[in-house]
Design a protein around this motif. Structure first.
Motif, PDB file in Angstrom:
ATOM      1  N   GLY A 177       0.552  -1.152   0.109  1.00 37.97           N
ATOM      2  CA  GLY A 177      -0.043  -0.073   0.144  1.00 37.97           C
ATOM      3  C   GLY A 177       0.949   1.183  -0.115  1.00 37.97           C
ATOM      4  O   GLY A 177       0.589   2.156  -0.705  1.00 37.97           O
ATOM      5  N   HIS A 237       0.826   4.177  -2.894  1.00 35.12           N
ATOM      6  CA  HIS A 237       0.290   5.621  -2.463  1.00 35.12           C
ATOM      7  C   HIS A 237       1.296   6.861  -2.651  1.00 35.12           C
ATOM      8  O   HIS A 237       0.907   7.849  -2.697  1.00 35.12           O
ATOM      9  CB  HIS A 237      -0.327   5.468  -1.121  1.00 35.12           C
ATOM     10  CG  HIS A 237      -1.673   4.948  -0.978  1.00 35.12           C
ATOM     11  ND1 HIS A 237      -2.004   3.758  -1.193  1.00 35.12           N
ATOM     12  CD2 HIS A 237      -2.939   5.621  -1.009  1.00 35.12           C
ATOM     13  CE1 HIS A 237      -3.383   3.518  -1.210  1.00 35.12           C
ATOM     14  NE2 HIS A 237      -3.990   4.527  -1.087  1.00 35.12           N
ATOM     15  N   THR A 238       2.447   6.226  -2.315  1.00 31.37           N
ATOM     16  CA  THR A 238       3.607   7.236  -2.482  1.00 31.37           C
ATOM     17  C   THR A 238       4.041   7.838  -3.790  1.00 31.37           C
ATOM     18  O   THR A 238       4.669   8.818  -3.714  1.00 31.37           O
ATOM     19  CB  THR A 238       4.832   7.043  -1.464  1.00 31.37           C
ATOM     20  OG1 THR A 238       5.269   5.687  -1.994  1.00 31.37           O
ATOM     21  CG2 THR A 238       4.413   6.629  -0.156  1.00 31.37           C
ATOM     22  N   TRP A 251      -4.037   3.188   3.688  1.00 35.38           N
ATOM     23  CA  TRP A 251      -3.112   2.734   2.574  1.00 35.38           C
ATOM     24  C   TRP A 251      -2.945   1.207   2.270  1.00 35.38           C
ATOM     25  O   TRP A 251      -2.521   0.785   1.419  1.00 35.38           O
ATOM     26  CB  TRP A 251      -1.758   3.385   2.792  1.00 35.38           C
ATOM     27  CG  TRP A 251      -1.726   4.662   2.525  1.00 35.38           C
ATOM     28  CD1 TRP A 251      -3.093   5.597   2.648  1.00 35.38           C
ATOM     29  CD2 TRP A 251      -0.740   5.787   2.610  1.00 35.38           C
ATOM     30  NE1 TRP A 251      -2.404   7.085   2.622  1.00 35.38           N
ATOM     31  CE2 TRP A 251      -1.191   7.201   2.437  1.00 35.38           C
ATOM     32  CE3 TRP A 251       0.830   5.372   2.598  1.00 35.38           C
ATOM     33  CZ2 TRP A 251      -0.071   8.056   2.558  1.00 35.38           C
ATOM     34  CZ3 TRP A 251       1.458   6.403   2.506  1.00 35.38           C
ATOM     35  CH2 TRP A 251       1.142   7.728   2.385  1.00 35.38           C
TER      36      TRP A 251
END
Length: 428
Positions: free
Chosen positions: A248, A252-253, A387
């Motif tokens: 996750g 997400h980053t 996330w």
């Protein structure tokens, strides 16, 4: 004796370096010294021995290379042509390769011949290069001692001796090898000596005072222990949720070039197979990866072809890879110093970067020591719970082992003086 603190910027042009070195510095686009360079170089150019505390990525390599080259260019050789006038010893293959890469443009047109030796590959070609004659010999302890015992070179005429990452020499069991090398050089008063270490611990200072000539301590202020351009954060997570959280976080980053650090090869294996099973291109760099494959992996990572490099701490030091956007501690390191070295793989060369640590039940006990050493309270990553990958696919199957191959354990392999004469020594 400690050097005085001076936070004013120092221009390289102000330093009494030889003209050719000044031209090479300018050609590289260097104008002003980093803090460790500003403190160490003027003292070294005055003829003092230096015991410096500096993290990887602070410019220490350029500091000791310039001091070494300047001294060699201003003095006559004391031995026959082709015998090393300087020896630079570092604990890992990656670090000596990087030192050599940094040295080449600084030594351009100086006439100084550079030699590079390290274990794991190129045994005969490295041997021939040293036998042909070198002025500056850069290498890992085991391969240096191997060739020395074969009388390929002598250390009797060394005018400069450099130890890089002396603390790591202790960690990897190389300290008896280092003493073997230094005791075969001229007396400390007959040579220049430069030692750099992440910490000037009692054991490092004991080594310094035993093998150096009244060294001057040069230390970076505590607030500079971690790079100020690294955005640090952490996530508290259960052991069973670490892999979904890792997937996750990567999703997400928007991480473009990521290093993931683990504490064991077993963890590296499951992390790599899980990421690849979830369409994230990842490969593992650990101590037992053959040298040719290691270099291929690093080349792919540097070029951007490989998005994620999973690494044990053998890769935490000496790697200089620009453009690493994220460092993720899948496992918190057991040693606070290793945390600093890990996150130092991002935010290099003036860039910014992110360091995210997954704090699980198994390794969270290291957190207080890490925060105390780094001098900060690492903030929690906001909204990280949302996330976590809910659709994580299982890891890819483990590939079948080759005939005769044994599965390795997760501990650090140490090398002592007993294995010095073998070709495979000092692989790190």
């Amino acid at each position: 004796m400690s050097a005085p603190s001076d936070k004013a910027q120092t221009a390289f042009a102000q330093l009494p370096l030889t003209d050719i070195l000044q031209r090479n510095i300018a050609a590289l686009g260097f104008s002003h010294c980093t803090p460790i360079q500003a403190k160490a170089l003027p003292l070294a150019l005055e003829g003092r021995d230096i015991a410096g505390q500096a993290q990887t990525g602070t410019g220490k390599t350029v500091a000791f290379l310039l001091a070494t080259f300047d001294h060699l260019l201003r003095t006559e050789p004391t031995g026959p042509d082709g015998q090393p006038r300087a020896v630079i010893v570092a604990p890992t293959r990656e670090l000596v390769i990087q030192i050599h890469a940094d040295a080449e443009p600084l030594a351009r047109e100086t006439g100084l011949r550079l030699g590079l030796v390290y274990g794991g590959t190129g045994y005969d070609s490295q041997r021939e290069q040293v036998a042909a004659g070198v002025d500056v010999l850069i290498g890992t302890p085991g391969r240096l001692i191997d060739y020395f015992k074969q009388k390929i070179f002598t250390l009797k005429h060394v005018q400069v001796a450099v130890l890089d990452e002396a603390d790591r020499m202790f960690d990897l069991g190389f300290i008896s090898d280092i003493r073997f090398i230094l005791r075969r050089c001229p007396e400390p008063t007959q040579r220049r000596n430069y030692l750099f270490s992440a910490t000037l611990s009692h054991r490092v200072l004991e080594l310094a005072y035993e093998h150096m000539n009244n060294p001057t301590k040069v230390e970076i202020e505590p607030e500079q222990v971690t790079a100020d351009r690294v955005r640090q954060s952490l996530v508290h997570v259960g052991n069973e949720d670490k892999l979904p959280m890792l997937v996750g976080v990567l999703r997400h980053t928007g991480a473009t070039r990521t290093m993931i650090f683990v504490n064991t090869k077993r963890a590296a294996d499951i992390v790599e197979r899980t990421l690849r099973g979830n369409d994230i291109e990842a490969r593992t760099l650990s101590g037992d990866v053959p040298q040719k494959k290691r270099e291929q992996l690093l080349a792919r990572f540097r070029s951007g072809e490989l998005a994620v490099l999973v690494a044990t701490d053998v890769a935490a030091r000496g790697l200089h890879i620009e453009g690493v956007s994220h460092v993720i501690n899948y496992d918190l390191p057991q040693d606070a110093e290793d945390y600093v070295h890990r996150i130092g793989r991002t935010a290099r060369a003036g860039a910014e970067g992110d360091a995210i640590s997954l704090c699980c039940e198994e390794w969270v006990y290291s957190l207080p020591e890490i925060e105390a050493y780094a001098g900060i309270k690492i903030p929690q990553l906001p909204d990280a719970d949302s996330w976590m990958a809910q659709d994580m696919k299982p890891p890819l199957p483990r590939p079948p082992r080759a005939e005769g191959e044994q599965r390795g354990g997760g501990g650090r392999r140490r090398s002592g003086a007993g294995g010095r004469g073998q070709r495979g020594s000092a692989r790190r």
